[in-house]
Design an enzyme around this catalytic site. Structure first.
Site, PDB file in Angstrom:
ATOM      1  N   LYS A 126       0.842  -1.209   0.000  1.00  0.00           N
ATOM      2  CA  LYS A 126       0.000   0.000   0.000  1.00  0.00           C
ATOM      3  C   LYS A 126       0.872   1.251   0.000  1.00  0.00           C
ATOM      4  CE  LYS A 126      -2.792  -1.648  -0.910  1.00  0.00           C
ATOM      5  NZ  LYS A 126      -3.505  -2.866  -1.126  1.00  0.00           N
ATOM      6  N   LYS A 174      -6.190  -0.841 -12.457  1.00  0.00           N
ATOM      7  CA  LYS A 174      -6.958  -1.636 -11.499  1.00  0.00           C
ATOM      8  C   LYS A 174      -7.019  -3.105 -11.897  1.00  0.00           C
ATOM      9  CE  LYS A 174      -9.605  -2.047  -7.879  1.00  0.00           C
ATOM     10  NZ  LYS A 174      -8.883  -2.081  -6.590  1.00  0.00           N
TER      11      LYS A 174
HETATM   12  C1  F6R Z   1      -2.743  -3.760  -4.707  1.00  0.00           C
HETATM   13  C2  F6R Z   1      -3.463  -4.083  -5.916  1.00  0.00           C
HETATM   14  C3  F6R Z   1      -2.925  -5.130  -6.819  1.00  0.00           C
HETATM   15  C4  F6R Z   1      -4.008  -6.205  -7.007  1.00  0.00           C
HETATM   16  C5  F6R Z   1      -3.535  -7.259  -8.017  1.00  0.00           C
HETATM   17  C6  F6R Z   1      -4.544  -8.366  -8.174  1.00  0.00           C
HETATM   18  O1  F6R Z   1      -3.373  -2.755  -4.001  1.00  0.00           O
HETATM   19  O2  F6R Z   1      -4.491  -3.531  -6.182  1.00  0.00           O
HETATM   20  O3  F6R Z   1      -1.750  -5.687  -6.315  1.00  0.00           O
HETATM   21  O4  F6R Z   1      -4.259  -6.782  -5.767  1.00  0.00           O
HETATM   22  O5  F6R Z   1      -3.305  -6.646  -9.261  1.00  0.00           O
HETATM   23  O6  F6R Z   1      -5.774  -7.887  -8.595  1.00  0.00           O
HETATM   24  P1  F6R Z   1      -7.080  -8.764  -8.479  1.00  0.00           P
HETATM   25  O7  F6R Z   1      -7.357  -8.966  -7.027  1.00  0.00           O
HETATM   26  O8  F6R Z   1      -8.129  -7.995  -9.182  1.00  0.00           O
HETATM   27  O9  F6R Z   1      -6.756 -10.084  -9.137  1.00  0.00           O
END
Ligand code: F6R
Length: 591
Positions: free
Chosen positions: A471, A586
């Site tokens: 973070k 994202k």
């Molecule tokens: C950290 C963050 C990224 C996601 C990663 C996986 O804050 O947002 O590290 O956790 O890219 O994303 P998901 O959970 O969508 O597979």
């Protein structure tokens, strides 16, 4: 690329304002440049595009004033080709009778480009995307048939992609391979988008395209074909309207709004349909071999779930980073269950891990936030954490939602060995959030300006050390490192001096004494120590108090809150927009 794409064809309305509105709603997916193409009444495609966020590009190029009832739009997060006006999408073909927006990567774009250049095509950008526009042009000129042109084009493309092409005859044509693409249907319009958020303000009726689907949309409707040219039907699903609620409310940023939403999202994560959670739990209980996978924050959830799973079920759970999965396939067989965790459900590394595991005979379970995502649909059983849209690029509420759901699953199988009580956890998180002003003060008043932050934790606190560091890096652009406290003496101690700030995750559980010794080791080297604990100690230069938890496995759910808040306020102190960190998107839908 991890971009947003939208195409709209309407029988009633000029589409440019809706295209821009959709791009704003999906901006969290990618945001270094923006563009729109519409088909003007003269049957000419007009393109406007430039560098910046949607609002910036709109105010300099007046995107919303473009005319036309058909259009496509894109917001980009660059992979191939720098961030320039030319590289922004849409990309027109030579004659400008076709324009394309694309999400993903065309792996063989260089040989395709060479071939097209030899045939006389003129390229204006450095992107892989532009080959799609020229291939379509080539094939369409030969047949004057959009379906034939699409089939020929997709047969030549290698990689993963979703694209929407607009033709000067007023049709949209789109295709998907390992990237999301969904079609919204309303009374007087069709929407082709990378995300339901792209059209949810207009319709809740959606058709999810399967991998290797092509859709051609014109005034007569949407016609869907496989890459082999066979017509197929995809049912219309109603998607939850709540997803459309993506404003910031009383908060300055989505990130802080989402941090505060954890008061309730930890509870929402545990409301599950009985028949689904039963099959989910039975599958874990029956598994011989359990692998938990995810990326980034979701990988940290995988670490926590694995530790808690071993303890609660007395069974081996193995956490594997999704990006490392393909190198660690040897133990996977038909007795294996892979639990894949992902907020978006679209992360390429996670999808590829589940695909490989499936091919090796494993069953797939998933925990997602986006219940209509590719991962949800690829799993045998998928549970959603019901957190609502997470727009801030940094994962916050999805993390605690994932942990809460994983804990309630493990409790259900083990007869309550973790003791997760959603109301009690929600109350404790609410109390932690009530102390946000103290964290803000810690950042702005007490904390020296630092370049290096370290976070120490053992056992179940180690994943939180990693998560806190992640973070701080992504939100505040500060170098931060999560360290297993016992590893200090094996190397990282050499980094400790009076310029270091060290967070020590140290509630009074069985790690307490050892972690306190680690705190002494770094204090002796002059580092400033911030304790996160339910018991005070003089060694801490500052302390963030957390509540006592009944079971030490529950501490991650409260320890992470001050670290999220700290990172948010540090981002503000460092003049960084916490919602849109540089270079990040994202949904990371590329490998
Ligand atoms: C950290 C963050 C990224 C996601 C990663 C996986 O804050 O947002 O590290 O956790 O890219 O994303 P998901 O959970 O969508 O597979």
């Amino acid at each position: 690329m991890c971009c947003s794409i939208i195409g709209i064809i309407s029988s009633k309305n000029v589409v440019a304002p809706a295209l821009v509105d959709s791009l704003k709603r999906m901006e969290y997916r990618g945001y270094d440049s923006v563009g729109v193409a519409t088909l003007a009444t003269t049957n000419r495609i007009s393109v406007r595009k430039g560098i910046g966020k949607v609002n910036q590009v709109n105010s300099s190029l007046n995107l919303t004033e473009m005319e036309g009832f058909v259009g496509i739009g894109h917001s980009r997060w660059a992979t191939h080709g720098g961030v320039t006006d030319y590289n922004a999408h849409p990309h027109p073909c030579c004659t400008e009778d076709i324009a394309v927006v694309h999400n993903g990567i065309i792996e063989n774009y260089l040989p395709l480009k060479e071939e097209l250049v030899k045939k006389g095509h003129r390229f204006r950008s450095e992107t892989d995307t532009e080959v799609i526009a020229h291939l379509l042009e080539d094939h369409y000129n030969a047949s004057r048939d959009i379906k034939a042109a699409m089939l020929e084009t997709v047969s030549q493309l290698e990689g993963s992609y979703a694209f929407v092409a607009m033709f000067a005859n007023g049709s949209l044509a789109c295709a998907r391979l390992d990237e999301p693409l969904v079609i919204g249907v309303s009374d007087n319009a069709y929407y082709a988008s990378s995300d339901v958020l792209g059209f949810l303000q207009y319709t809740d009726q959606a058709m999810f395209l399967d991998n290797r689907d092509i859709a051609i949309i014109d005034r007569d409707g949407a016609h869907i074909f496989t890459f082999a040219g066979e017509p197929v039907t995809r049912g219309v699903t109603k998607v939850a309207w709540e997803l459309a609620d993506v404003n910031k409310g009383e908060f300055a940023h989505y990130t802080i709004k989402e941090i505060f939403e954890q008061r309730t999202s930890v509870k929402a994560a545990t409301y599950q349909e009985e028949h689904k959670i039963k099959v989910f739990c039975d599958t874990i209980a029956a598994a011989g071999n359990i692998i938990v996978t995810g990326s980034g924050t979701s990988y940290h959830t995988s670490l926590i779930t694995s530790m808690a799973g071993c303890r609660a079920l007395k069974k081996r759970f193995e956490p594997v980073m999704a990006s490392e999965f393909k190198y660690n396939m040897d133990s996977i067989d038909k007795d294996t269950v892979v639990l894949a965790i992902s907020q978006s459900g679209e992360t390429a590394d996670v999808l590829s891990a589940t695909k490989l595991a499936r091919a090796a005979g494993a069953k797939i379970l998933s925990i997602v936030n986006v219940s209509t995502s590719s991962l949800a649909r690829a799993a045998d059983v998928s549970l959603a954490i019901n957190s609502g849209p997470e727009i801030g690029v940094a994962a916050t509420k999805s993390f605690t939602g994932q942990v809460s759901l994983a804990y309630s699953v493990l409790d259900r199988i083990s007869g309550g060995r973790i003791g997760f009580d959603r109301d009690a956890v929600s109350d404790k998180i609410t109390k932690m959030l009530a102390g946000s002003a103290a964290i803000e003060r810690l950042v702005n008043v007490t904390m020296p300006k630092v370049n290096d932050i370290y976070l120490l934790g053992r056992s179940i606190h180690f994943p939180i050390a990693l998560e806190g560091a992640l973070k701080m890096k992504e939100l505040a652009y500060v170098h931060a490192e999560g360290i297993a406290a016992g590893e200090l003496k094996h190397g990282p101690l050499a980094l400790m001096d009076k310029n270091a700030v060290v967070f020590v995750l140290n509630p009074d559980d069985k790690t307490y004494g050892d972690t306190l010794s680690s705190a002494h080791e770094v204090k002796t080297r002059g580092a400033k120590i911030i304790g996160i604990s339910n018991v005070s100690n003089d060694i801490y230069d500052a302390m963030i108090e957390i509540p006592k938890m009944e079971n030490e496995l529950l501490y991650p759910l409260v320890e992470v809150i001050p670290l999220q808040l700290f990172s948010y306020y540090l981002a503000l102190r460092n003049n960084v927009d916490p919602d849109f960190p540089r270079n990040l998107a994202k949904s990371v839908t590329v490998k």
